[in-house]
Enzyme design. Structure first.
Site, mmCIF file in Angstrom:
data_model
loop_
_atom_site.group_PDB
_atom_site.id
_atom_site.type_symbol
_atom_site.label_atom_id
_atom_site.label_comp_id
_atom_site.label_asym_id
_atom_site.label_seq_id
_atom_site.Cartn_x
_atom_site.Cartn_y
_atom_site.Cartn_z
ATOM 1 N N LYS A 88 -2.463 -2.476 7.686
ATOM 2 C CA LYS A 88 -3.672 -2.202 8.470
ATOM 3 C C LYS A 88 -3.904 -2.716 9.622
ATOM 4 C CE LYS A 88 -6.464 -0.779 4.440
ATOM 5 N NZ LYS A 88 -7.860 -0.879 3.510
ATOM 6 N N HIS B 261 -1.406 2.805 -6.069
ATOM 7 C CA HIS B 261 -2.125 1.520 -5.592
ATOM 8 C C HIS B 261 -2.479 0.942 -6.837
ATOM 9 C CE1 HIS B 261 -3.901 0.077 -1.874
ATOM 10 N NE2 HIS B 261 -5.002 -0.302 -2.597
ATOM 11 N N HIS C 273 -4.126 -8.827 3.284
ATOM 12 C CA HIS C 273 -5.613 -9.050 3.428
ATOM 13 C C HIS C 273 -6.023 -9.821 4.595
ATOM 14 C CE1 HIS C 273 -5.960 -8.335 -1.060
ATOM 15 N NE2 HIS C 273 -6.200 -7.168 -0.535
ATOM 16 N N ARG D 196 -0.391 -2.064 -6.714
ATOM 17 C CA ARG D 196 -0.624 -3.357 -6.286
ATOM 18 C C ARG D 196 -1.621 -4.093 -6.629
ATOM 19 N NH1 ARG D 196 -1.189 -4.317 -0.218
ATOM 20 N NH2 ARG D 196 -3.480 -4.963 0.113
ATOM 21 N N TYR E 133 -9.770 -10.245 -7.207
ATOM 22 C CA TYR E 133 -8.683 -10.289 -8.055
ATOM 23 C C TYR E 133 -8.768 -11.332 -8.936
ATOM 24 C CZ TYR E 133 -6.423 -6.550 -5.549
ATOM 25 O OH TYR E 133 -6.057 -5.476 -4.853
ATOM 26 N N ARG F 247 0.927 -1.285 0.126
ATOM 27 C CA ARG F 247 -0.173 -0.051 0.112
ATOM 28 C C ARG F 247 0.967 1.162 -0.013
ATOM 29 N NH1 ARG F 247 -2.280 -3.544 4.012
ATOM 30 N NH2 ARG F 247 -4.191 -4.157 3.208
#
Length: 334
Positions: A214, A281, A307, A284, A316, A190
């Site tokens: 995150k 991004h 994730h 990514r 994806y 990210r």
């Protein structure tokens, strides 16, 4: 007044970040605080309603700062709330749900902004009014009935084709640009994750490093051999003694901020004929999509991207199918 002084500092920091590619935000803030400490600042607006919102915004930002939010986040909050206060000239306690709906409708219809941008504003406004309610500064939260807009998650996962990725690579003019593009593509990081990293944090033997994603979760990411060569050349040839991964090209050679990286990638993209909206991004997304096409498992990609939910990674897979069809059609001439 202390409130006005803090408001000027936050606004100036935001303007600097939007205008210049790289600044040392700690030093700039220190200079501003030093030079403003002997002055009394008074807002030209004397309207009671306007000053009420300005004071509430400063109050909210101070609470969030005590909670540990980064300066970049605080500046983003300030920009959103300041824009909101210019549209609705009322004391915070008198703002109702209909006022906010009208505001959101107006900014979307007049400026044609994306649903994701509107949702970001909604999230910030929810946090703002929730805080005011908890601190007993308002009696009712006008954001309770406001919901974020529905967004097709697949539309958020636009990726570059192999051909487009090569065009972006070929558009790089110097070693710093090459290193940035290759790093973000090959790691799938990210935007902000590698910015605190220093050169000594890199495991050169494994071509890897630890980033914090995150939820303050650490994970190991890897970079390609091509990226390694670019990074080594970049570190050897750049000026200054900064130990950060990416830094400015002018004194004091400060670490690049989120906006600094974004501007560089945008600048590279303008040299190409790619019609997609190019931003860090998307590299990514490209990493994840091309990795799936190459046979990497969804669980491995989930781990590399950080994730929490495998369903996010599965998005994806759907995009990868469409990209595969594009590549197939391009190859099969007859």
């Amino acid at each position: 007044m202390e409130n006005a002084r803090e408001l000027v500092i936050i606004k100036t920091m935001y303007d600097f970040q939007e205008t210049f590619e790289d600044i040392d935000k700690t030093k700039v803030r220190g200079i501003l605080e030093k030079n403003l400490c002997d002055y009394v600042l008074v807002n030209q607006s004397t309207a009671l309603m306007a000053s009420d919102m300005k004071e509430k915004i400063i109050f909210f930002l101070r609470i969030k700062k005590l909670e540990g939010l980064a300066n970049d986040t605080l500046e983003s909050y300030y920009h959103t709330l300041n824009e909101f206060s210019k549209h609705i000239i009322k004391p915070a306690a008198q703002i109702n749900t209909n006022d906010i709906r009208t505001y959101l409708y107006t900014i979307q219809s007049e400026n044609d902004i994306k649903k994701t941008t509107v949702n970001t504003k909604i999230i910030i406004l929810k946090s703002f009014f929730k805080c005011l309610l908890e601190e007993e500064l308002i009696k009712k939260n006008p954001m309770l009935k406001i919901k974020t807009m529905k967004v097709d998650k697949r539309s958020l996962r636009t990726a570059l084709t192999i051909e487009e990725l090569e065009k972006l690579r070929n558009a790089c003019k110097d070693i710093r640009e090459k290193a940035i593009v290759e790093f973000y593509y090959s790691t799938g990081c990210r935007l902000s994750e590698p910015l605190p990293i220093e050169i000594s944090d890199i495991n050169w033997n494994e071509c890897s490093l630890i980033v914090v994603g995150k939820g303050s979760k650490e994970r190991e990411v890897f970079f390609s051999k091509k990226c390694k060569l670019y990074l080594e050349e970049y570190f050897k040839t750049r000026k200054g003694d900064s130990q950060h991964l990416f830094c400015g090209i002018k004194k004091p050679y400060a670490a690049l901020s989120d906006s600094g990286i974004q501007k560089i990638v945008k600048k590279i993209a303008k040299r190409t004929d790619i019609k997609k909206n190019i931003h860090p991004h998307i590299l990514r997304h490209t990493f994840a999509t091309l990795a799936l096409q190459s046979g990497m498992s969804e669980s491995a990609i989930q781990e590399l991207l950080g994730h929490t939910n495998i369903d996010t990674t599965k998005i994806y897979a759907k995009i990868s199918k469409s990209n595969l069809q594009y590549e197939y059609n391009k190859t099969m001439i007859a």
